[in-house]
Design a protein around this motif. Structure first.
Motif, PDB file in Angstrom:
ATOM      1  N   ALA A 111     -43.272  31.696  -0.155  1.00 44.37           N
ATOM      2  CA  ALA A 111     -44.696  31.695  -0.467  1.00 44.37           C
ATOM      3  C   ALA A 111     -45.039  32.930  -1.296  1.00 44.37           C
ATOM      4  CB  ALA A 111     -45.506  31.686   0.830  1.00 44.37           C
ATOM      5  N   ASN A 112     -46.053  32.817  -2.134  1.00 47.98           N
ATOM      6  CA  ASN A 112     -46.457  33.945  -2.973  1.00 47.98           C
ATOM      7  C   ASN A 112     -46.779  35.169  -2.135  1.00 47.98           C
ATOM      8  OD1 ASN A 112     -46.092  32.536  -5.333  1.00 47.98           O
ATOM      9  ND2 ASN A 112     -48.234  31.940  -5.536  1.00 47.98           N
ATOM     10  N   ALA A 113     -47.324  34.948  -0.941  1.00 43.26           N
ATOM     11  CA  ALA A 113     -47.656  36.068  -0.055  1.00 43.26           C
ATOM     12  C   ALA A 113     -46.401  36.813   0.384  1.00 43.26           C
ATOM     13  CB  ALA A 113     -48.418  35.561   1.158  1.00 43.26           C
ATOM     14  N   ASP A 114     -45.286  36.096   0.535  1.00 43.89           N
ATOM     15  CA  ASP A 114     -44.029  36.745   0.931  1.00 43.89           C
ATOM     16  C   ASP A 114     -43.528  37.658  -0.185  1.00 43.89           C
ATOM     17  OD1 ASP A 114     -43.836  35.483   3.458  1.00 43.89           O
ATOM     18  OD2 ASP A 114     -43.037  33.672   2.512  1.00 43.89           O
ATOM     19  N   TYR A 115     -43.611  37.196  -1.446  1.00 43.83           N
ATOM     20  CA  TYR A 115     -43.209  38.045  -2.564  1.00 43.83           C
ATOM     21  C   TYR A 115     -44.134  39.251  -2.673  1.00 43.83           C
ATOM     22  CZ  TYR A 115     -40.383  34.049  -4.077  1.00 43.83           C
ATOM     23  OH  TYR A 115     -39.462  33.029  -4.144  1.00 43.83           O
ATOM     24  N   ALA A 116     -45.413  39.020  -2.507  1.00 42.29           N
ATOM     25  CA  ALA A 116     -46.388  40.110  -2.612  1.00 42.29           C
ATOM     26  C   ALA A 116     -46.145  41.170  -1.550  1.00 42.29           C
ATOM     27  CB  ALA A 116     -47.804  39.555  -2.502  1.00 42.29           C
ATOM     28  N   SER A 117     -45.743  40.743  -0.354  1.00 42.20           N
ATOM     29  CA  SER A 117     -45.500  41.699   0.731  1.00 42.20           C
ATOM     30  C   SER A 117     -44.317  42.607   0.434  1.00 42.20           C
ATOM     31  CB  SER A 117     -45.258  40.944   2.044  1.00 42.20           C
ATOM     32  OG  SER A 117     -44.005  40.266   2.028  1.00 42.20           O
ATOM     33  N   MET A 118     -43.424  42.157  -0.466  1.00 38.19           N
ATOM     34  CA  MET A 118     -42.265  42.958  -0.865  1.00 38.19           C
ATOM     35  C   MET A 118     -42.487  43.643  -2.214  1.00 38.19           C
ATOM     36  SD  MET A 118     -39.087  40.543   0.437  1.00 38.19           S
ATOM     37  CE  MET A 118     -39.811  38.936   0.042  1.00 38.19           C
ATOM     38  N   ASN A 119     -43.716  43.571  -2.705  1.00 37.66           N
ATOM     39  CA  ASN A 119     -44.093  44.233  -3.964  1.00 37.66           C
ATOM     40  C   ASN A 119     -43.250  43.710  -5.134  1.00 37.66           C
ATOM     41  OD1 ASN A 119     -45.576  45.937  -5.592  1.00 37.66           O
ATOM     42  ND2 ASN A 119     -44.362  47.759  -5.127  1.00 37.66           N
ATOM     43  N   ILE A 120     -43.175  42.387  -5.231  1.00 37.63           N
ATOM     44  CA  ILE A 120     -42.445  41.722  -6.304  1.00 37.63           C
ATOM     45  C   ILE A 120     -43.439  40.932  -7.148  1.00 37.63           C
ATOM     46  CG2 ILE A 120     -40.676  40.013  -6.877  1.00 37.63           C
ATOM     47  CD1 ILE A 120     -39.388  40.672  -4.144  1.00 37.63           C
ATOM     48  N   ASP A 121     -43.466  41.197  -8.455  1.00 37.41           N
ATOM     49  CA  ASP A 121     -44.338  40.463  -9.369  1.00 37.41           C
ATOM     50  C   ASP A 121     -43.641  39.188  -9.829  1.00 37.41           C
ATOM     51  OD1 ASP A 121     -46.303  42.425  -9.220  1.00 37.41           O
ATOM     52  OD2 ASP A 121     -45.446  43.546 -10.909  1.00 37.41           O
ATOM     53  N   ILE A 122     -44.358  38.082  -9.782  1.00 39.36           N
ATOM     54  CA  ILE A 122     -43.802  36.779 -10.117  1.00 39.36           C
ATOM     55  C   ILE A 122     -44.170  36.376 -11.541  1.00 39.36           C
ATOM     56  CG2 ILE A 122     -43.749  34.328  -9.508  1.00 39.36           C
ATOM     57  CD1 ILE A 122     -42.442  36.152  -7.468  1.00 39.36           C
ATOM     58  N   HIS A 123     -43.188  35.824 -12.267  1.00 33.89           N
ATOM     59  CA  HIS A 123     -43.432  35.284 -13.602  1.00 33.89           C
ATOM     60  C   HIS A 123     -42.863  33.873 -13.665  1.00 33.89           C
ATOM     61  CE1 HIS A 123     -44.827  39.020 -15.623  1.00 33.89           C
ATOM     62  NE2 HIS A 123     -44.146  39.582 -14.646  1.00 33.89           N
ATOM     63  N   GLU A 124     -43.674  32.937 -14.139  1.00 35.45           N
ATOM     64  CA  GLU A 124     -43.245  31.546 -14.302  1.00 35.45           C
ATOM     65  C   GLU A 124     -43.765  31.013 -15.633  1.00 35.45           C
ATOM     66  OE1 GLU A 124     -43.141  28.912 -10.574  1.00 35.45           O
ATOM     67  OE2 GLU A 124     -44.855  30.231 -10.178  1.00 35.45           O
ATOM     68  N   PRO A 125     -42.952  30.357 -16.426  1.00 36.58           N
ATOM     69  CA  PRO A 125     -41.510  30.120 -16.212  1.00 36.58           C
ATOM     70  C   PRO A 125     -40.637  31.199 -16.821  1.00 36.58           C
ATOM     71  CG  PRO A 125     -42.230  28.904 -18.125  1.00 36.58           C
ATOM     72  CD  PRO A 125     -43.450  29.640 -17.619  1.00 36.58           C
ATOM     73  N   SER A 126     -41.262  32.217 -17.481  1.00 31.63           N
ATOM     74  CA  SER A 126     -40.436  33.168 -18.215  1.00 31.63           C
ATOM     75  C   SER A 126     -41.122  34.529 -18.286  1.00 31.63           C
ATOM     76  CB  SER A 126     -40.155  32.659 -19.632  1.00 31.63           C
ATOM     77  OG  SER A 126     -41.372  32.516 -20.357  1.00 31.63           O
ATOM     78  N   PHE A 127     -40.351  35.528 -18.705  1.00 28.79           N
ATOM     79  CA  PHE A 127     -40.869  36.863 -18.993  1.00 28.79           C
ATOM     80  C   PHE A 127     -40.299  37.285 -20.334  1.00 28.79           C
ATOM     81  CE2 PHE A 127     -40.333  41.513 -18.954  1.00 28.79           C
ATOM     82  CZ  PHE A 127     -41.655  41.899 -18.756  1.00 28.79           C
ATOM     83  N   CYS A 128     -41.173  37.530 -21.292  1.00 27.66           N
ATOM     84  CA  CYS A 128     -40.734  37.817 -22.651  1.00 27.66           C
ATOM     85  C   CYS A 128     -40.949  39.276 -22.988  1.00 27.66           C
ATOM     86  CB  CYS A 128     -41.464  36.925 -23.643  1.00 27.66           C
ATOM     87  SG  CYS A 128     -41.172  35.153 -23.335  1.00 27.66           S
ATOM     88  N   LEU A 129     -39.973  39.842 -23.678  1.00 31.28           N
ATOM     89  CA  LEU A 129     -39.985  41.270 -23.996  1.00 31.28           C
ATOM     90  C   LEU A 129     -39.219  41.478 -25.295  1.00 31.28           C
ATOM     91  CD1 LEU A 129     -40.733  44.124 -22.732  1.00 31.28           C
ATOM     92  CD2 LEU A 129     -38.387  44.183 -21.905  1.00 31.28           C
ATOM     93  N   GLY A 130     -39.875  42.090 -26.293  1.00 31.29           N
ATOM     94  CA  GLY A 130     -39.211  42.274 -27.576  1.00 31.29           C
ATOM     95  C   GLY A 130     -38.796  40.930 -28.151  1.00 31.29           C
ATOM     96  N   PRO A 131     -37.548  40.819 -28.640  1.00 31.85           N
ATOM     97  CA  PRO A 131     -37.081  39.550 -29.214  1.00 31.85           C
ATOM     98  C   PRO A 131     -36.532  38.571 -28.180  1.00 31.85           C
ATOM     99  CG  PRO A 131     -35.393  41.207 -29.499  1.00 31.85           C
ATOM    100  CD  PRO A 131     -36.563  41.904 -28.831  1.00 31.85           C
ATOM    101  N   PHE A 132     -36.627  38.927 -26.892  1.00 38.23           N
ATOM    102  CA  PHE A 132     -35.968  38.137 -25.845  1.00 38.23           C
ATOM    103  C   PHE A 132     -36.981  37.446 -24.928  1.00 38.23           C
ATOM    104  CE2 PHE A 132     -33.183  41.871 -26.660  1.00 38.23           C
ATOM    105  CZ  PHE A 132     -32.179  41.192 -27.343  1.00 38.23           C
ATOM    106  N   CYS A 133     -36.548  36.323 -24.390  1.00 43.72           N
ATOM    107  CA  CYS A 133     -37.338  35.580 -23.413  1.00 43.72           C
ATOM    108  C   CYS A 133     -36.440  35.304 -22.205  1.00 43.72           C
ATOM    109  CB  CYS A 133     -37.832  34.270 -24.023  1.00 43.72           C
ATOM    110  SG  CYS A 133     -38.852  33.290 -22.920  1.00 43.72           S
ATOM    111  N   PHE A 134     -36.691  36.008 -21.104  1.00 43.78           N
ATOM    112  CA  PHE A 134     -35.908  35.804 -19.886  1.00 43.78           C
ATOM    113  C   PHE A 134     -36.435  34.570 -19.160  1.00 43.78           C
ATOM    114  CE2 PHE A 134     -35.174  40.267 -20.773  1.00 43.78           C
ATOM    115  CZ  PHE A 134     -33.842  40.440 -20.448  1.00 43.78           C
ATOM    116  N   ILE A 135     -35.546  33.651 -18.892  1.00 44.14           N
ATOM    117  CA  ILE A 135     -35.907  32.399 -18.222  1.00 44.14           C
ATOM    118  C   ILE A 135     -34.689  31.932 -17.439  1.00 44.14           C
ATOM    119  CG2 ILE A 135     -35.272  30.994 -20.247  1.00 44.14           C
ATOM    120  CD1 ILE A 135     -37.751  29.217 -19.465  1.00 44.14           C
ATOM    121  N   HIS A 136     -34.918  31.369 -16.262  1.00 44.48           N
ATOM    122  CA  HIS A 136     -33.766  31.046 -15.414  1.00 44.48           C
ATOM    123  C   HIS A 136     -32.893  29.959 -16.007  1.00 44.48           C
ATOM    124  CE1 HIS A 136     -31.358  31.036 -11.838  1.00 44.48           C
ATOM    125  NE2 HIS A 136     -31.613  29.764 -11.587  1.00 44.48           N
TER     126      HIS A 136
END
Length: 212
Positions: A111-136
């Motif tokens: 659950a999103n609350a479980d990630y939040a309790s561990m101080n983890i930011d969620i990105h769906e479906p990807s996280f893009c930075l510079g020329p790259f797009c991180f996606i599972h």
């Protein structure tokens, strides 16, 4: 090993991690915390130290590179809440100033609350930075102008020695259309990669990363 991809310097670490110096970002994929505990709960005899060892390796990488951000590129948690994830929650407290990002994978079902309790930011479906797009899972990437970096398949490569012995290693794959990171967890199988012309594979051996 240091390579250049799409105009940026990338460091391929033998602990199955990718470091982007320009962005002070450390990226791993397929941590699969909770997998060993899930198997044990099902009666399968799996060592209880797997998660501990993986977290210790990750801690050493954080000390080595001193990143501002740790990106987990999918499948951080293998199953529901269990003792392995409890252990991560305690480990996480040692890195309060480190920004944790998770690009959700197919096994990330908390659950999103479980990630939040561990101080983890969620990105769906990807996280893009510079020329790259991180996606599972790379084929799902919609940022066509960016180069996808994925995980998911646990890539491996088989090397045949002079005496015809066959050795299989995890690997980094940099293809014409996307890249794939090796699975960070040691409790995973390997899917053999067969590169096309102009594509690159870097085997992760016990001592170093080597171009195949």
């Amino acid at each position: 090993m240091t390579i250049t991809s799409h105009g940026e310097e990338l460091i391929l670490d033998k602990e199955r991690a990718l470091y982007l110096p320009q962005h002070q970002l450390l990226a791993i994929s397929d941590l699969h915390l909770g997998k060993s505990a899930h198997f044990r709960s099902a009666g399968v005899q799996v060592p209880s130290t797997i998660a501990q060892n993986d977290l210790q390796r990750l801690g050493l990488l954080i000390e080595k590179y001193q990143p501002k951000t740790l990106l987990i590129n999918g499948d951080m948690f293998h199953h529901g809440l269990n003792t392995d994830i409890d252990e991560f929650s305690e480990w996480r407290k040692h890195y309060k100033d480190l920004n944790f990002l998770l690009v959700k994978g197919n096994h990330d079902r908390l659950a999103n609350a479980d990630y939040a309790s561990m101080n983890i930011d969620i990105h769906e479906p990807s996280f893009c930075l510079g020329p790259f797009c991180f996606i599972h899972d790379a084929p799902k990437c919609t940022e066509e102008e960016l180069y996808p970096i994925s995980g998911h398949i646990h890539p491996g490569v088989t090397i045949v020695g002079k005496a015809k012995q066959r050795l299989k290693f995890p690997c980094f794959y940099f293809g014409n259309e996307y890249a794939v990171l090796p699975a960070f967890s040691t409790f995973t199988g390997l899917y053999n990669i067969y590169p096309k012309a102009s594509e690159e594979i870097f085997a992760v051996t016990p001592n170093s990363v080597v171009k195949v």
